[in-house]
Design a protein around this motif. Sequence first.
Motif, short mmCIF file in Angstrom:
data_model
loop_
_atom_site.label_atom_id
_atom_site.label_comp_id
_atom_site.label_asym_id
_atom_site.label_seq_id
_atom_site.Cartn_x
_atom_site.Cartn_y
_atom_site.Cartn_z
N ALA A 1 0.87 -1.18 0.00
CA ALA A 1 0.00 0.00 0.00
C ALA A 1 0.91 1.24 0.00
O ALA A 1 2.13 1.11 0.01
N LYS A 2 0.32 2.40 0.02
CA LYS A 2 1.09 3.66 0.05
C LYS A 2 1.31 4.07 1.50
O LYS A 2 0.41 3.95 2.33
N TYR A 3 2.53 4.56 1.76
CA TYR A 3 2.91 4.97 3.12
C TYR A 3 3.54 6.35 3.09
O TYR A 3 4.16 6.74 2.08
N PRO A 4 3.45 7.10 4.18
CA PRO A 4 3.98 8.46 4.20
C PRO A 4 5.51 8.56 4.20
O PRO A 4 6.05 9.60 3.85
N THR A 5 6.19 7.47 4.57
CA THR A 5 7.66 7.51 4.56
C THR A 5 8.21 6.27 3.86
O THR A 5 7.58 5.21 3.82
#
Length: 57
Positions: free
Chosen positions: A39-43
């Motif tokens: 999935a997409k992560y902030p870091t």
Amino acid sequence: MTQDIKPCPFCGSNDIRCFYNESEDTYFVFCNECAIRTAKYPTREQALQVWNKREGK
């Protein structure tokens, strides 16, 4: 600190990359062999941490 990217838990490939999505300011890890991804992560560190904990089939 830079983490190593483990091989793909599904196909075993080492052709794994961590990508940055500039428009969403997020990171995800992608296998260029079988096209599985996180999935997409902030870091970058979070994306790598999730990838490295995945279990294959």
